[in-house]
Scaffold this active site. Structure first.
Site, mmCIF file in Angstrom:
data_model
loop_
_atom_site.group_PDB
_atom_site.id
_atom_site.type_symbol
_atom_site.label_atom_id
_atom_site.label_comp_id
_atom_site.label_asym_id
_atom_site.label_seq_id
_atom_site.Cartn_x
_atom_site.Cartn_y
_atom_site.Cartn_z
ATOM 1 N N SER A 14 0.817 -1.223 0.000
ATOM 2 C CA SER A 14 0.000 0.000 0.000
ATOM 3 C C SER A 14 0.848 1.270 0.000
ATOM 4 O O SER A 14 0.601 2.187 -0.794
ATOM 5 C CB SER A 14 -0.909 0.004 1.231
ATOM 6 N N GLY A 15 1.841 1.340 0.877
ATOM 7 C CA GLY A 15 2.651 2.557 0.995
ATOM 8 C C GLY A 15 3.535 2.774 -0.216
ATOM 9 O O GLY A 15 3.622 3.889 -0.762
ATOM 10 N N GLU A 34 9.427 -5.488 -6.609
ATOM 11 C CA GLU A 34 8.610 -6.348 -5.731
ATOM 12 C C GLU A 34 8.974 -7.804 -6.002
ATOM 13 O O GLU A 34 8.956 -8.252 -7.144
ATOM 14 C CB GLU A 34 7.123 -6.093 -5.991
ATOM 15 N N THR A 41 0.672 -6.890 1.678
ATOM 16 C CA THR A 41 -0.100 -7.680 2.641
ATOM 17 C C THR A 41 -1.590 -7.367 2.540
ATOM 18 O O THR A 41 -2.421 -8.273 2.501
ATOM 19 C CB THR A 41 0.384 -7.390 4.075
ATOM 20 N N CYS A 42 -1.945 -6.089 2.481
ATOM 21 C CA CYS A 42 -3.364 -5.705 2.526
ATOM 22 C C CYS A 42 -4.160 -6.374 1.407
ATOM 23 O O CYS A 42 -5.194 -6.986 1.655
ATOM 24 C CB CYS A 42 -3.493 -4.187 2.434
ATOM 25 N N CYS A 47 -6.034 -7.405 4.625
ATOM 26 C CA CYS A 47 -7.357 -6.758 4.761
ATOM 27 C C CYS A 47 -8.387 -7.233 3.738
ATOM 28 O O CYS A 47 -9.525 -7.539 4.111
ATOM 29 C CB CYS A 47 -7.225 -5.247 4.603
ATOM 30 N N TYR A 97 -3.694 -2.780 -9.717
ATOM 31 C CA TYR A 97 -2.566 -2.068 -9.090
ATOM 32 C C TYR A 97 -1.429 -1.890 -10.090
ATOM 33 O O TYR A 97 -0.819 -0.828 -10.177
ATOM 34 C CB TYR A 97 -2.069 -2.847 -7.863
ATOM 35 N N ALA A 113 15.269 -6.744 -4.292
ATOM 36 C CA ALA A 113 16.276 -5.667 -4.319
ATOM 37 C C ALA A 113 17.093 -5.682 -3.033
ATOM 38 O O ALA A 113 16.547 -5.881 -1.947
ATOM 39 C CB ALA A 113 15.569 -4.331 -4.467
ATOM 40 N N TYR A 177 -5.786 -8.251 16.637
ATOM 41 C CA TYR A 177 -6.685 -8.129 15.483
ATOM 42 C C TYR A 177 -6.850 -9.463 14.748
ATOM 43 O O TYR A 177 -7.962 -9.910 14.468
ATOM 44 C CB TYR A 177 -6.108 -7.142 14.467
ATOM 45 N N GLU A 181 -10.286 -11.647 14.534
ATOM 46 C CA GLU A 181 -10.971 -11.675 13.231
ATOM 47 C C GLU A 181 -11.044 -13.100 12.674
ATOM 48 O O GLU A 181 -12.093 -13.562 12.226
ATOM 49 C CB GLU A 181 -10.243 -10.760 12.238
ATOM 50 N N ARG A 204 -5.984 -6.040 23.704
ATOM 51 C CA ARG A 204 -5.287 -5.104 24.592
ATOM 52 C C ARG A 204 -5.120 -3.760 23.881
ATOM 53 O O ARG A 204 -4.826 -3.712 22.687
ATOM 54 C CB ARG A 204 -3.894 -5.679 24.951
ATOM 55 N N ALA A 340 -10.527 -0.479 13.278
ATOM 56 C CA ALA A 340 -11.655 -1.413 13.412
ATOM 57 C C ALA A 340 -11.147 -2.839 13.424
ATOM 58 O O ALA A 340 -10.157 -3.165 12.768
ATOM 59 C CB ALA A 340 -12.611 -1.236 12.238
ATOM 60 N N HIS A 434 -33.609 8.249 12.065
ATOM 61 C CA HIS A 434 -34.315 7.174 12.755
ATOM 62 C C HIS A 434 -34.968 6.215 11.753
ATOM 63 O O HIS A 434 -35.518 6.675 10.752
ATOM 64 C CB HIS A 434 -35.392 7.798 13.647
ATOM 65 N N GLU A 439 -27.846 7.001 15.605
ATOM 66 C CA GLU A 439 -28.569 8.148 16.174
ATOM 67 C C GLU A 439 -28.313 8.276 17.676
ATOM 68 O O GLU A 439 -28.422 9.354 18.249
ATOM 69 C CB GLU A 439 -30.071 8.037 15.902
HETATM 70 P P1 NDP Z 1 -1.410 -7.726 17.318
HETATM 71 O O1 NDP Z 1 -0.217 -6.969 17.764
HETATM 72 O O2 NDP Z 1 -2.700 -7.028 17.167
HETATM 73 O O3 NDP Z 1 -1.648 -8.935 18.320
HETATM 74 C C1 NDP Z 1 -0.636 -9.848 18.607
HETATM 75 C C2 NDP Z 1 -1.124 -10.718 19.729
HETATM 76 O O4 NDP Z 1 -0.181 -11.755 19.944
HETATM 77 C C3 NDP Z 1 -1.272 -9.952 21.038
HETATM 78 O O5 NDP Z 1 -2.443 -10.406 21.661
HETATM 79 C C4 NDP Z 1 -0.019 -10.352 21.806
HETATM 80 O O6 NDP Z 1 -0.210 -10.368 23.183
HETATM 81 C C5 NDP Z 1 0.200 -11.768 21.321
HETATM 82 N N1 NDP Z 1 1.581 -12.190 21.384
HETATM 83 C C6 NDP Z 1 2.673 -11.517 20.953
HETATM 84 N N2 NDP Z 1 3.786 -12.246 21.185
HETATM 85 C C7 NDP Z 1 3.401 -13.382 21.759
HETATM 86 C C8 NDP Z 1 4.097 -14.524 22.240
HETATM 87 N N3 NDP Z 1 5.420 -14.619 22.176
HETATM 88 N N4 NDP Z 1 3.367 -15.514 22.787
HETATM 89 C C9 NDP Z 1 2.022 -15.427 22.884
HETATM 90 N N5 NDP Z 1 1.310 -14.370 22.452
HETATM 91 C C10 NDP Z 1 1.996 -13.364 21.896
HETATM 92 O O7 NDP Z 1 -0.937 -8.456 15.996
HETATM 93 P P2 NDP Z 1 -1.769 -9.159 14.843
HETATM 94 O O8 NDP Z 1 -0.859 -10.143 14.238
HETATM 95 O O9 NDP Z 1 -3.086 -9.574 15.319
HETATM 96 O O10 NDP Z 1 -1.933 -7.971 13.805
HETATM 97 C C11 NDP Z 1 -0.784 -7.252 13.389
HETATM 98 C C12 NDP Z 1 -1.147 -5.840 13.083
HETATM 99 O O11 NDP Z 1 -1.780 -5.796 11.821
HETATM 100 C C13 NDP Z 1 -2.138 -5.228 14.058
HETATM 101 O O12 NDP Z 1 -1.488 -4.644 15.145
HETATM 102 C C14 NDP Z 1 -2.850 -4.232 13.217
HETATM 103 O O13 NDP Z 1 -2.163 -3.017 13.281
HETATM 104 C C15 NDP Z 1 -2.785 -4.826 11.828
HETATM 105 N N6 NDP Z 1 -4.074 -5.455 11.480
HETATM 106 C C16 NDP Z 1 -5.130 -4.640 11.304
HETATM 107 C C17 NDP Z 1 -6.357 -5.156 10.990
HETATM 108 C C18 NDP Z 1 -7.502 -4.225 10.832
HETATM 109 O O14 NDP Z 1 -7.280 -3.040 10.638
HETATM 110 N N7 NDP Z 1 -8.736 -4.710 10.902
HETATM 111 C C19 NDP Z 1 -6.570 -6.587 10.825
HETATM 112 C C20 NDP Z 1 -5.374 -7.379 11.041
HETATM 113 C C21 NDP Z 1 -4.183 -6.807 11.361
HETATM 114 P P3 NDP Z 1 -0.197 -9.012 24.074
HETATM 115 O O15 NDP Z 1 -1.515 -8.348 23.859
HETATM 116 O O16 NDP Z 1 -0.005 -9.503 25.449
HETATM 117 O O17 NDP Z 1 0.955 -8.202 23.578
#
Ligand code: NDP
Length: 458
Positions: A14-15, A34, A41-42, A47, A97, A113, A177, A181, A204, A340, A434, A439
């Site tokens: 994307s970027g 590439e 990825t997206c 996504c 793309y 590269a 995420y 999901e 978190r 989201a 409504h 609302e």
């Molecule tokens: P996230 O960072 O959201 O979540 C990773 C999870 O793995 C956390 O719960 C983390 O725990 C846990 N974790 C990390 N290391 C370990 C380990 N060694 N052992 C056990 N658990 C572990 O990453 P995702 O892969 O889910 O997604 C990557 C990124 O991609 C997201 O942060 C988001 O920015 C993007 N994304 C966005 C989406 C969207 O916009 N809808 C959809 C999918 C991805 P803890 O919480 O304790 O750190």
């Protein structure tokens, strides 16, 4: 003999794509390199295919309610059909793309590269050498897998998009995420699904009420949640994978997926040769204009670790092109980013969580939970939640958090007034539509509770 460009972009996600296209429209001679598929990825394994899978999985909820609306449905699901149609759509998008890059004259090079100097790149397959005054690194990231015995038996989101058949059951490790999901995707498609997470509640960083609400919603869909536990090891047993959780607790699953975060793609690109430094977290260090420690090399997107979200990478790519090729320095504001999670129930947020806002002075919290109208004719009791967090006494809106149908669409739109500094009074001035769920955001009369001097007052 080297070939000269104004800009070499490494990585067509994307970027990188946004930056390359915009720089080319400003007259730059641009090559984009590439090694995998154009789209990143997206588009290829994030996504877009994820959202298609989410749509597929949501039919099961709709079929469940259909009877209450007078329908008789005899539904059957075929995984290979979904995967094939998804692949067709991704191929169409990839071609679009490539066309969008070629139209303004960007050279698309399918190769890997490696930086061999401060302004020089060598291509691994062809051996071509390219030089440019400016280089942009947009190499993205890859799933991180914890180092446990048998980890090679597990999959990540990359493989989940290409499974030959759906497993009878799946264990997903992680609470972010991807974990949430994919858990709802697999559960919606009929797979017996378990999440194992090392923390005490999924997602978190999100508002506590959203986290709690999604946790309940996942369980209502039959997803098992195992908290404060880690996967200690995997081993094969017949067609299943036996997972060890420590303390002699083992359980078999049809598949195991690691959704444990992502690491930046920084290895094997010659970053050290080019004088590009990393942060302590293993991302490429950049300034507000995305410039690395080598002033002729920039970096945008996931590889910089600022925010792993597609629209942010696109904005960073555009800002880079403005800065470096349109004599118009632009720094991206990362302070108010809506986000989201396309789970069931859907989660979306912008601004401060309630807990964060309490550290910004006296605040008011407006909170409502209700059964969305679509559930009123069915036996489903699930409620949705909308929350506004404002400065005290009708002040500025600091955050908005929504759980339930169309949460992401609603947050996308409230991102505009909230980003403009709207107050509660500005929200109140909007006439309600409504019957909608949104609302509620413009009809809150009194705060549900407040915080004064950091103390909650009900
Ligand atoms: P996230 O960072 O959201 O979540 C990773 C999870 O793995 C956390 O719960 C983390 O725990 C846990 N974790 C990390 N290391 C370990 C380990 N060694 N052992 C056990 N658990 C572990 O990453 P995702 O892969 O889910 O997604 C990557 C990124 O991609 C997201 O942060 C988001 O920015 C993007 N994304 C966005 C989406 C969207 O916009 N809808 C959809 C999918 C991805 P803890 O919480 O304790 O750190």
């Amino acid at each position: 003999m080297s070939e000269a460009f104004d800009l070499i972009v490494i990585g067509a996600g994307s970027g990188g794509v946004r930056a390359a296209r915009l720089a080319a429209t400003y007259g730059a001679r641009v090559a984009i390199v590439e090694e995998y598929r154009v789209g990143g990825t997206c588009v290829i394994r994030g996504c877009v295919p994820k959202k298609l899978f989410v749509y597929a999985s949501r039919f099961s909820d709709m079929f469940e309610s259909a009877g209450s609306f007078g329908w008789t449905v005899d539904a059957k699901f075929d995984w290979p059909t979904l995967v094939a149609n998804k692949d067709k759509e991704i191929a169409r998008l990839e071609a679009a793309y490539v066309a969008a890059l070629e139209k303004p004259g960007v050279g698309v090079i399918r190769d890997r590269a490696i930086l061999t100097g401060r302004n020089r790149v060598e291509l691994v397959k062809s051996g071509r050498v390219l030089e440019a005054k400016t280089i942009l690194l947009a190499t993205g990231g890859h799933p991180y897998i914890p180092d446990v015995p048998g980890k090679e038996l597990g999959i990540t989101s990359n493989e989940a998009f290409h499974l030959e058949k759906l497993p009878h059951s799946i264990l997903i490790e992680g609470g972010g995420y991807v974990a949430v999901e994919f858990a709802t995707v697999f559960a919606g498609l009929g797979v017996d699904t378990t999440i194992v997470y090392r923390g005490d509640c999924v997602l978190r960083g999100f508002d506590a009420d959203l986290r709690q609400g999604v946790s309940v919603g996942l369980q209502e869909r039959g997803i098992r949640l195992i908290y404060e536990t880690n996967v200690r090891g995997l081993r094969k047993s017949g067609d299943d994978i036996v997972v060890s959780f420590g303390d002699e607790v083992d359980a078999p699953f049809g598949a195991v997926m690691f959704a444990t975060g992502r690491n930046a793609n920084v290895s094997g690109y010659g970053l050290d040769v080019a004088g590009v430094e990393l942060t302590s977290g293993g991302h490429i260090a950049v300034d507000e204009y995305s410039r690395t420690s080598n002033p002729s090399i920039y970096a945008v997107g996931d590889v910089t670790g600022r925010s792993q979200l597609t629209p942010v990478a696109i904005r960073e790519g555009a800002a880079f092109a403005e800065t470096a090729f349109n004599n118009n320095p632009v720094a991206v504001d990362h302070s108010m980013i809506g986000t989201a999670v396309f789970s069931e129930p859907e989660v979306a947020s912008i601004g401060l969580t309630e807990a964060e806002a309490t550290t910004h002075g006296d605040i008011d919290v407006y909170l409502t939970r209700f059964r969305p109208m679509i559930n009123t004719l069915s036996t489903k009791s699930e409620r949705m939640m909308l929350k506004l967090v404002t400065l005290a006494n009708g002040g500025r809106v600091l955050g908005c958090h929504i759980l339930g149908p169309s949460a992401a669409e609603m947050i996308q739109l409230v991102a505009i007034p909230i980003g403009m500094g709207a107050t509660k009074a500005d929200f109140d001035r909007a006439m309600a539509m409504h019957p909608t769920a949104g609302e509620e955001l413009v009809t809150f009369r009194a705060p549900t509770y407040t915080y004064r001097s950091g103390r909650k007052q009900i």
